[in-house]
Design a protein around this motif. Structure first.
Motif, PDB file in Angstrom:
ATOM      1  N   SER A 131       0.815  -1.225   0.000  1.00  0.00           N
ATOM      2  CA  SER A 131       0.000   0.000   0.000  1.00  0.00           C
ATOM      3  C   SER A 131       0.846   1.272   0.000  1.00  0.00           C
ATOM      4  O   SER A 131       0.338   2.351  -0.333  1.00  0.00           O
ATOM      5  N   THR A 183       3.932  -1.971  11.216  1.00  0.00           N
ATOM      6  CA  THR A 183       3.648  -0.904  10.260  1.00  0.00           C
ATOM      7  C   THR A 183       4.510   0.319  10.522  1.00  0.00           C
ATOM      8  O   THR A 183       5.053   0.931   9.592  1.00  0.00           O
ATOM      9  N   LEU A 205      -0.449   7.719   5.537  1.00  0.00           N
ATOM     10  CA  LEU A 205      -1.893   7.604   5.309  1.00  0.00           C
ATOM     11  C   LEU A 205      -2.260   6.257   4.698  1.00  0.00           C
ATOM     12  O   LEU A 205      -3.192   5.581   5.135  1.00  0.00           O
ATOM     13  N   ARG A 206      -1.518   5.874   3.672  1.00  0.00           N
ATOM     14  CA  ARG A 206      -1.849   4.635   2.961  1.00  0.00           C
ATOM     15  C   ARG A 206      -1.609   3.388   3.816  1.00  0.00           C
ATOM     16  O   ARG A 206      -2.430   2.475   3.853  1.00  0.00           O
ATOM     17  N   VAL A 208      -1.345   3.073   7.165  1.00  0.00           N
ATOM     18  CA  VAL A 208      -2.249   2.975   8.322  1.00  0.00           C
ATOM     19  C   VAL A 208      -3.641   2.545   7.857  1.00  0.00           C
ATOM     20  O   VAL A 208      -4.298   1.707   8.497  1.00  0.00           O
ATOM     21  N   ALA A 209      -4.091   3.092   6.722  1.00  0.00           N
ATOM     22  CA  ALA A 209      -5.395   2.689   6.182  1.00  0.00           C
ATOM     23  C   ALA A 209      -5.394   1.200   5.835  1.00  0.00           C
ATOM     24  O   ALA A 209      -6.367   0.480   6.100  1.00  0.00           O
ATOM     25  N   ALA A 210      -4.299   0.735   5.232  1.00  0.00           N
ATOM     26  CA  ALA A 210      -4.204  -0.681   4.874  1.00  0.00           C
ATOM     27  C   ALA A 210      -4.183  -1.553   6.122  1.00  0.00           C
ATOM     28  O   ALA A 210      -4.814  -2.616   6.171  1.00  0.00           O
ATOM     29  N   ASP A 212      -5.536  -0.910   9.011  1.00  0.00           N
ATOM     30  CA  ASP A 212      -6.900  -0.956   9.571  1.00  0.00           C
ATOM     31  C   ASP A 212      -7.809  -1.852   8.739  1.00  0.00           C
ATOM     32  O   ASP A 212      -8.636  -2.594   9.283  1.00  0.00           O
ATOM     33  N   SER A 213      -7.684  -1.764   7.406  1.00  0.00           N
ATOM     34  CA  SER A 213      -8.573  -2.551   6.548  1.00  0.00           C
ATOM     35  C   SER A 213      -8.313  -4.051   6.662  1.00  0.00           C
ATOM     36  O   SER A 213      -9.192  -4.858   6.353  1.00  0.00           O
ATOM     37  N   PHE A 245       1.058  10.370  10.822  1.00  0.00           N
ATOM     38  CA  PHE A 245      -0.317  10.162  10.354  1.00  0.00           C
ATOM     39  C   PHE A 245      -1.174  11.374  10.680  1.00  0.00           C
ATOM     40  O   PHE A 245      -1.912  11.869   9.817  1.00  0.00           O
ATOM     41  N   VAL A 249      -2.977  13.919   8.076  1.00  0.00           N
ATOM     42  CA  VAL A 249      -4.426  14.171   8.056  1.00  0.00           C
ATOM     43  C   VAL A 249      -4.702  15.661   8.114  1.00  0.00           C
ATOM     44  O   VAL A 249      -5.565  16.183   7.387  1.00  0.00           O
ATOM     45  N   GLN A 252      -3.574  17.340   4.795  1.00  0.00           N
ATOM     46  CA  GLN A 252      -3.992  16.689   3.542  1.00  0.00           C
ATOM     47  C   GLN A 252      -4.829  17.662   2.705  1.00  0.00           C
ATOM     48  O   GLN A 252      -5.752  18.296   3.208  1.00  0.00           O
TER      49      GLN A 252
END
Length: 262
Positions: A131, A183, A205-206, A208-210, A212-213, A245, A249, A252
């Motif tokens: 990611s 991570t 961003l990418r 941490v999002a990955a 969580d997903s 992060f 945010v 961004q």
């Protein structure tokens, strides 16, 4: 090779696949040399199991030199066993006593589904790396070491973070099955160096999002991950990841409809 020999009782988690319920099965490890590694002990147990016409215990292993970390599983409730900063493959039987009973099971986390017995699927880590755990621009050929000056403290921290082998012990040790240590180490080792610092916000961003997903739990900073890590990755990486992060945010910029940054 001479030396002490011991006998052990092993309670090993046996599970045919992800949908199988699984259970502990008891085996005897007899006349084990104190010089043998933990995996060599399991090899010997498997030879006896195969000789009986039964299915051997499945466990991951590759380098057996403490480099890759694929050997990771839990021994008596501790990821990679009782020795600090040691992978299972580098754990030797001299650390156990004659007559001991050992409980052996796979890393437990919803994001690490069991493949078979002690083997788990850690491809969620690969997807986190995919990611954003890279530098997207071609940085050219390696330059002379002194062409880009880097503070030694940053170089040391980057190198320390880069030693993460992605074994998953941090996830297995965490009560929330958080992947924050893994991570954050992957984010840190590039963000601390000039070539990777340019994209640090987007990377945070990418990734941490990955993370969580993939369904990993939240970090509550208990430090269990750091204690279990065979490479002694530091909690300070998680603090750095959180700062990056949050900064990403807050700064961004909205994207245009064509996908470009505003």
């Amino acid at each position: 090779m001479s030396g002490k020999h011991i006998n052990l009782t092993l309670k090993v988690w046996r599970q045919k696949g992800a949908k199988d319920q699984g259970s502990f099965v008891e085996y005897q490890a007899k006349n084990v040399s104190e010089h043998a590694s933990f995996l060599e002990m399991l090899d010997a147990v498997n030879e006896e199991i195969v000789a009986k016409g039964e299915e051997p215990i499945a466990f991951d292993h590759d380098c057996r030199e403490g480099i890759c970390g694929t050997c990771g599983f839990v021994i008596d409730g501790e990821a990679h066993g009782k020795l600090k900063a040691t992978t299972v493959c580098q754990l030797h039987m001299r650390n156990y006593n004659d007559g001991e009973t050992l409980t052996i099971e796979p890393f437990r986390a919803n994001s690490f589904p069991v493949i078979k017995d002690l083997m788990v699927d850690r491809s969620a880590f690969d997807r986190i790396i995919s990611s954003g755990g890279y530098i997207s621009q071609n940085t050219g050929n390696p330059q002379d070491a002194n062409a880009i000056l880097i503070p030694k403290a940053d170089a040391d921290e980057a190198m320390s973070s880069a030693t993460c082998i992605g074994c998953g012990a941090c996830v297995a040790a965490c009560k929330n099955a958080s992947a924050a240590l893994f991570t954050s180490a992957k984010i840190s080792h590039m963000a601390l160096l000039p070539q990777g610092a340019v994209e640090k916000n987007e990377r945070a961003l990418r990734m941490v999002a990955a993370m969580d997903s993939e369904g990993f739990g939240a970090c509550t900073t208990t430090g269990a991950c750091e204690a279990a890590c065979p490479k002694e990755i530091q909690l300070t990486n998680i603090s750095r990841m959180n700062r990056q992060f949050l900064g990403a945010v807050l700064t961004q910029r909205p994207k245009h409809k064509d996908g470009g940054a505003g």
